[in-house]
Enzyme design. Structure first.
Site, PDB file in Angstrom:
ATOM      1  N   LYS A 175       0.855  -1.184   0.000  1.00 48.52           N
ATOM      2  CA  LYS A 175       0.000   0.000   0.000  1.00 48.52           C
ATOM      3  C   LYS A 175       0.896   1.242   0.000  1.00 48.52           C
ATOM      4  O   LYS A 175       1.492   1.593   1.002  1.00 48.52           O
ATOM      5  CB  LYS A 175      -0.895   0.050   1.254  1.00 48.52           C
ATOM      6  N   GLU A 250      10.127   1.394  10.220  1.00 49.26           N
ATOM      7  CA  GLU A 250      11.123   2.430   9.913  1.00 49.26           C
ATOM      8  C   GLU A 250      10.431   3.760  10.149  1.00 49.26           C
ATOM      9  O   GLU A 250       9.642   4.205   9.329  1.00 49.26           O
ATOM     10  CB  GLU A 250      11.567   2.331   8.442  1.00 49.26           C
ATOM     11  N   CYS A 284      13.926  11.205   6.204  1.00 52.03           N
ATOM     12  CA  CYS A 284      13.911  10.733   7.597  1.00 52.03           C
ATOM     13  C   CYS A 284      15.257  10.922   8.270  1.00 52.03           C
ATOM     14  O   CYS A 284      15.332  11.159   9.462  1.00 52.03           O
ATOM     15  CB  CYS A 284      13.501   9.267   7.640  1.00 52.03           C
ATOM     16  N   GLU A 385      10.050  16.048  14.852  1.00 48.50           N
ATOM     17  CA  GLU A 385      10.448  15.897  13.458  1.00 48.50           C
ATOM     18  C   GLU A 385       9.570  16.810  12.596  1.00 48.50           C
ATOM     19  O   GLU A 385       8.414  16.507  12.335  1.00 48.50           O
ATOM     20  CB  GLU A 385      10.268  14.434  13.028  1.00 48.50           C
TER      21      GLU A 385
HETATM   22  P1  NAD Z   1       2.568   8.535   7.635  1.00 45.79           P
HETATM   23  O1  NAD Z   1       2.850   7.762   8.863  1.00 45.79           O
HETATM   24  O2  NAD Z   1       1.555   9.613   7.689  1.00 45.79           O
HETATM   25  O3  NAD Z   1       2.098   7.583   6.460  1.00 45.79           O
HETATM   26  C1  NAD Z   1       2.894   6.505   6.004  1.00 45.79           C
HETATM   27  C2  NAD Z   1       1.994   5.457   5.408  1.00 45.79           C
HETATM   28  O4  NAD Z   1       1.170   4.926   6.439  1.00 45.79           O
HETATM   29  C3  NAD Z   1       1.063   5.958   4.317  1.00 45.79           C
HETATM   30  O5  NAD Z   1       0.962   4.990   3.304  1.00 45.79           O
HETATM   31  C4  NAD Z   1      -0.267   6.098   5.055  1.00 45.79           C
HETATM   32  O6  NAD Z   1      -1.379   5.988   4.224  1.00 45.79           O
HETATM   33  C5  NAD Z   1      -0.182   4.924   6.026  1.00 45.79           C
HETATM   34  N1  NAD Z   1      -1.052   5.026   7.203  1.00 45.79           N
HETATM   35  C6  NAD Z   1      -1.569   6.128   7.775  1.00 45.79           C
HETATM   36  N2  NAD Z   1      -2.359   5.800   8.831  1.00 45.79           N
HETATM   37  C7  NAD Z   1      -2.333   4.457   8.930  1.00 45.79           C
HETATM   38  C8  NAD Z   1      -2.930   3.517   9.827  1.00 45.79           C
HETATM   39  N3  NAD Z   1      -3.717   3.898  10.816  1.00 45.79           N
HETATM   40  N4  NAD Z   1      -2.663   2.203   9.645  1.00 45.79           N
HETATM   41  C9  NAD Z   1      -1.842   1.788   8.656  1.00 45.79           C
HETATM   42  N5  NAD Z   1      -1.266   2.635   7.765  1.00 45.79           N
HETATM   43  C10 NAD Z   1      -1.490   3.956   7.903  1.00 45.79           C
HETATM   44  O7  NAD Z   1       3.981   9.078   7.140  1.00 45.79           O
HETATM   45  P2  NAD Z   1       4.253  10.028   5.900  1.00 45.79           P
HETATM   46  O8  NAD Z   1       3.834  11.395   6.296  1.00 45.79           O
HETATM   47  O9  NAD Z   1       3.722   9.417   4.655  1.00 45.79           O
HETATM   48  O10 NAD Z   1       5.838   9.924   5.799  1.00 45.79           O
HETATM   49  C11 NAD Z   1       6.703  10.706   6.538  1.00 45.79           C
HETATM   50  C12 NAD Z   1       7.264   9.939   7.701  1.00 45.79           C
HETATM   51  O11 NAD Z   1       7.956   8.772   7.237  1.00 45.79           O
HETATM   52  C13 NAD Z   1       8.299  10.714   8.478  1.00 45.79           C
HETATM   53  O12 NAD Z   1       8.084  10.571   9.857  1.00 45.79           O
HETATM   54  C14 NAD Z   1       9.608  10.062   8.068  1.00 45.79           C
HETATM   55  O13 NAD Z   1      10.653  10.216   9.004  1.00 45.79           O
HETATM   56  C15 NAD Z   1       9.203   8.653   7.897  1.00 45.79           C
HETATM   57  N6  NAD Z   1      10.181   7.934   7.062  1.00 45.79           N
HETATM   58  C16 NAD Z   1      11.068   7.086   7.668  1.00 45.79           C
HETATM   59  C17 NAD Z   1      12.033   6.424   6.921  1.00 45.79           C
HETATM   60  C18 NAD Z   1      13.026   5.497   7.570  1.00 45.79           C
HETATM   61  O14 NAD Z   1      13.758   4.818   6.838  1.00 45.79           O
HETATM   62  N7  NAD Z   1      13.118   5.415   8.882  1.00 45.79           N
HETATM   63  C19 NAD Z   1      12.084   6.627   5.544  1.00 45.79           C
HETATM   64  C20 NAD Z   1      11.170   7.497   4.948  1.00 45.79           C
HETATM   65  C21 NAD Z   1      10.220   8.136   5.727  1.00 45.79           C
END
Ligand code: NAD
Length: 489
Positions: A175, A250, A284, A385
């Site tokens: 997804k 992650e 990230c 963050e």
């Molecule tokens: P997010 O947590 O809002 O969303 C990530 C994904 O989770 C999306 O596909 C979203 O639709 C899904 N999601 C949202 N609510 C959910 C739920 N209740 N259950 C299951 N899935 C759900 O994050 P974002 O805003 O898309 O991305 C930014 C974040 O990602 C930042 O915090 C960043 O640090 C992190 N990130 C981490 C890494 C790493 O390697 N550690 C890499 C890239 C991004």
């Protein structure tokens, strides 16, 4: 206009509900595609297909060398379509096409790396302490994997999950972020072209609280691999307890970049810019916490601000652009709020601190590259963050103080130390509580080395050998070559 469908059980399908979502270009808010909007029903269909495909045993029992060849084929197709993929990624995320081309090279590299590892995890023979016996350890696929990715590196994050899961014989449901699905759809077209058996790899489009939540809670899913924010990660952890799923998380980072006075300062200034302003800080591992030795603070900030003032904002498709927009109006509002909070807490805006005035940028979600000085670790702007083009600057006097500041965070994803004193660098990195630590470098990664976080930055590792082990169960097989009654009872 593109119309994006889901890939479930070997067919391109619309969501059962018939609903759709517009996909927006963050540079000018144009609608660049319409995506079918799946929900729990579509997720359940995809989970059922993946379950059936896994339980049939066809993919898991395909010789590992053949699965490796299949993964290599995907890498070749990504390389063939690199330009199209890079353009789609830039259209969807706003990042420069040059950055996206680099992403596509990295993504092909991830598939190639795991293609090589596919048939190198054959297990081991144990020196059994029992006479006349054979004891061996084998690695088997975990089963049905739910994979949830974020919007900042849509296809890169997907590749870290797809390649090792397929290499090890799992079936999966991916997804992507609902706001950046373009390249995930395209790569599933390539996976289909490479000849994936029906039901092995499925793609469901839709929101996190519908599709993502179903993948997390459904008992037919054996593993959930998630990249995204910490708040979502916590919800997924709770949902995954339904059937004690294996979990790989992650999450975010708030990463310190520590500069000692004896470092090569010209290089450190230059790389401090890359550490944060690449992809407008939406990384990230961005080095958003600049931690400077007091004696160089003023000169360093002056040099940094001079360079920041020259960063060219614009369309990712203009080759003069160095930094694109943020991903969405909501995210822009979040970054603005975060900087305002910093100002309230006593931070000084050395440069930036608002939206650009340039008339050509008014339709995009732009925020100026920003440097905040007079920051301290107790400030929200230093702890949270923000995920935008914002550097906070803190000062230290001693090595101990630098380490204490660097570790003062709930996160532990990555960090950097700049010094020409090798012993000092080694002392620092030994005490820095992060999954990746760079010495005289920042933000470098490659598929061969593991990636992941200490503390609340996550659980488990992607990339490297550990990244493939996440997708396997370990089984001990003991064979008695001379069974005899025990006569115990
Ligand atoms: P997010 O947590 O809002 O969303 C990530 C994904 O989770 C999306 O596909 C979203 O639709 C899904 N999601 C949202 N609510 C959910 C739920 N209740 N259950 C299951 N899935 C759900 O994050 P974002 O805003 O898309 O991305 C930014 C974040 O990602 C930042 O915090 C960043 O640090 C992190 N990130 C981490 C890494 C790493 O390697 N550690 C890499 C890239 C991004």
């Amino acid at each position: 206009m593109r119309f994006l469908r889901q890939y479930i059980n070997g067919a391109w399908v619309n969501a059962v509900s018939g609903e759709t979502r517009d996909i927006i270009n963050p540079f000018n808010q144009d609608v660049i595609a319409t995506a079918t909007e799946g929900n729990e029903t579509d997720a359940k269909l995809a989970i059922a297909a993946a379950r059936e495909a896994f339980d049939s045993g066809e993919w898991a029992s395909t010789p590992a060398i053949e699965r490796g060849q299949f993964i290599r084929k995907i890498a070749e197709l990504i390389e063939r379509d690199k330009e199209e993929l890079a353009e789609l990624e830039s259209l969807d995320t706003g990042k420069t096409v040059e950055e996206s081309r680099g992403d596509m090279d990295d993504i092909a590299g991830v598939f190639r790396y795991y293609a090589e590892l596919a048939d190198k995890n054959g297990g081991e023979i144990i020196d059994s302490p029992i006479p006349d016996s054979i004891s061996k350890v084998v690695h088997e696929p975990v089963g049905v994997c739910g994979q949830i990715t974020p919007w900042n590196y849509p296809l890169l994050q997907a590749s870290w999950k797809l390649a090792p899961a397929l290499a090890t014989g799992n079936t999966l449901i991916m997804k992507p972020s609902e706001i950046t699905p373009l390249t995930s759809v395209k790569v599933f077209e390539l996976i289909e072209e490479a000849g994936i058996p029906k039901g092995v790899a499925n793609l469901v489009l839709g929101a996190g609280d519908t599709v993502g939540a179903e993948l997390s809670v459904n008992s037919d899913v054996d593993l959930i691999s998630f990249t995204g924010g910490i708040a979502t990660g916590k919800k997924i952890m709770q949902a995954a307890s339904s059937n004690v799923k294996k979990l790989a998380l992650e999450l975010g980072g708030k990463n310190p970049n520590v500069i000692f006075a004896d470092a090569d300062l010209e290089t450190a200034v230059d790389q401090a810019l890359n550490a944060v302003f690449f992809h407008a800080g939406q990384i990230c591992s961005a080095g958003t916490r600049l931690i400077l030795e007091e004696s160089i603070h003023d000169d360093f900030v002056r040099a940094l601000v001079a360079r920041v003032s020259k960063i060219k904002l614009g369309s990712g498709f203009d080759n003069k652009t160095q930094m694109g927009p943020l991903i969405s109006a909501e995210h822009l509002a979040k970054v603005e709020k975060y900087v305002e909070a910093g100002k309230q807490e006593g931070a000084t805006v050395a440069i930036g601190g608002g939206r650009p005035q340039d008339p050509e940028l008014q339709d995009g979600f732009f925020y100026l590259p920003t440097v905040l000085t007079d920051c301290t670790t107790d400030m929200k702007v230093v702890q949270d963050e923000g995920f935008g083009p914002v550097i906070t600057v803190e000062k230290f006097q001693t090595e101990q103080e630098a380490i204490k500041l660097a570790n003062d965070s709930i996160y532990g994803l990555a960090g950097g130390v700049w010094t020409n004193d090798i012993a000092k660098a080694e002392r620092c990195v030994a005490k820095m509580r992060m999954g990746t630590v760079w010495i005289n470098e920042f933000n470098l990664y490659f598929p061969h080395a593991p990636w992941g976080g200490f503390k609340q930055s996550g659980i488990g590792r992607e990339l490297g050998r550990l990244g493939i082990e996440e997708y396997t169960e370990t089984k001990h097989i003991f064979q008695n070559l001379k069974p005899e009654p025990l006569n115990w009872f």
